[in-house]
Design a protein around this motif. Structure first.
Motif, mmCIF file in Angstrom:
data_model
loop_
_atom_site.group_PDB
_atom_site.id
_atom_site.type_symbol
_atom_site.label_atom_id
_atom_site.label_comp_id
_atom_site.label_asym_id
_atom_site.label_seq_id
_atom_site.Cartn_x
_atom_site.Cartn_y
_atom_site.Cartn_z
ATOM 1 N N SER A 138 42.731 11.345 17.105
ATOM 2 C CA SER A 138 44.086 10.831 17.869
ATOM 3 C C SER A 138 43.147 9.791 18.926
ATOM 4 C CB SER A 138 44.887 12.417 18.726
ATOM 5 O OG SER A 138 44.930 13.062 17.719
ATOM 6 N N ALA A 195 53.877 9.148 12.762
ATOM 7 C CA ALA A 195 53.764 9.450 13.948
ATOM 8 C C ALA A 195 53.349 8.210 14.163
ATOM 9 C CB ALA A 195 52.798 10.314 14.420
ATOM 10 N N LEU A 226 49.615 8.816 26.314
ATOM 11 C CA LEU A 226 50.493 10.285 25.951
ATOM 12 C C LEU A 226 50.576 10.324 24.520
ATOM 13 C CD1 LEU A 226 53.567 9.276 28.305
ATOM 14 C CD2 LEU A 226 52.077 11.430 28.199
ATOM 15 N N ILE A 227 50.437 9.187 23.967
ATOM 16 C CA ILE A 227 51.093 9.088 22.219
ATOM 17 C C ILE A 227 49.740 9.901 21.687
ATOM 18 C CG2 ILE A 227 51.189 7.865 19.860
ATOM 19 C CD1 ILE A 227 52.846 5.950 21.014
ATOM 20 N N THR A 228 48.207 10.017 22.532
ATOM 21 C CA THR A 228 47.016 10.231 22.195
ATOM 22 C C THR A 228 46.744 12.116 22.343
ATOM 23 O OG1 THR A 228 45.963 8.300 22.637
ATOM 24 C CG2 THR A 228 44.903 10.787 22.550
ATOM 25 N N VAL A 229 48.001 12.240 23.584
ATOM 26 C CA VAL A 229 47.684 13.102 23.790
ATOM 27 C C VAL A 229 48.684 14.697 23.235
ATOM 28 C CG1 VAL A 229 49.185 15.051 25.641
ATOM 29 C CG2 VAL A 229 46.946 13.788 26.193
ATOM 30 N N GLY A 230 50.531 13.863 22.747
ATOM 31 C CA GLY A 230 50.745 13.906 22.438
ATOM 32 C C GLY A 230 50.847 14.391 20.710
ATOM 33 N N PHE A 231 50.664 12.905 20.378
ATOM 34 C CA PHE A 231 49.408 14.048 18.634
ATOM 35 C C PHE A 231 48.280 14.181 18.144
ATOM 36 C CE2 PHE A 231 46.914 11.855 14.661
ATOM 37 C CZ PHE A 231 47.997 11.654 14.381
ATOM 38 N N ALA A 269 48.285 17.273 20.084
ATOM 39 C CA ALA A 269 49.143 19.052 20.222
ATOM 40 C C ALA A 269 50.276 18.807 19.511
ATOM 41 C CB ALA A 269 50.430 18.928 21.037
ATOM 42 N N GLY A 270 50.781 17.742 18.597
ATOM 43 C CA GLY A 270 51.989 18.209 17.689
ATOM 44 C C GLY A 270 50.514 18.619 15.866
ATOM 45 N N TYR A 271 49.537 17.748 16.243
ATOM 46 C CA TYR A 271 48.880 17.717 14.110
ATOM 47 C C TYR A 271 48.281 18.997 14.663
ATOM 48 C CZ TYR A 271 46.364 15.924 10.995
ATOM 49 O OH TYR A 271 46.100 15.847 9.412
ATOM 50 N N ALA A 290 54.956 5.391 16.629
ATOM 51 C CA ALA A 290 54.140 5.317 17.896
ATOM 52 C C ALA A 290 54.685 3.227 18.200
ATOM 53 C CB ALA A 290 53.007 5.935 17.863
#
Length: 142
Positions: free
Chosen positions: A39, A99, A124-129, A131-133, A103
């Motif tokens: 990520s 994803a 934000l995309i790194t943190v979201g990725f 968490a989501g993954y 993005a």
């Protein structure tokens, strides 16, 4: 005679419970280190690419290759006995592949807003990725 059958049944039941306990204990864990590294590579690569740094595309490709590697290196469940029911193969986590595609348009919109917006959205995309993954790992991998 009945005592002997009861003792054998209890031994068999204990063996089954021990096997179930080992199977539960050896369940596949979430590879947080690999997910985090992938990520970060993906987020940093996208951010660097949009900030027009030369190494951005290479780092982005490493992140995408990391997603592919994580998905295909995950252990697949195997039946340990012939009497167990046949399970269907685990599904591939398509959210992990989609994803990055979702993005990219967000990052392109952030590029028009400036450097700060690109960096903020990259984080934000790194943190979201991550968490989501990581949180959906057990749904797609057993």
């Amino acid at each position: 005679m009945e005592n002997k059958d009861t003792a054998e049944a209890r031994e068999a039941l204990a063996a089954v419970r021990a096997t179930e306990a080992r199977a539960t204990a050896s369940a596949q864990r979430v590879p947080w280190l690999h997910i985090t590294a992938t990520s970060v590579c993906f987020g940093a690569g996208m951010t660097l690419t949009l900030l027009e740094h030369a190494w951005g595309l290479l780092v982005l490709l490493v992140g995408i290759a990391g997603i592919v590697w994580i998905e295909f290196s995950a252990k697949r469940g195997v039946r340990t006995a012939m009497k167990q029911e046949v399970r269907e193969d685990p599904k591939l986590n398509w959210k992990a592949a989609i994803a990055p595609l979702l993005a990219y348009p967000l990052m392109m919109l952030a590029q028009t807003a400036g450097t700060t917006a690109v960096i903020t959205l990259g984080v934000l995309i790194t943190v979201g990725f991550i968490a989501g993954y990581g949180l959906t790992w057990s749904k797609y991998h057993d």
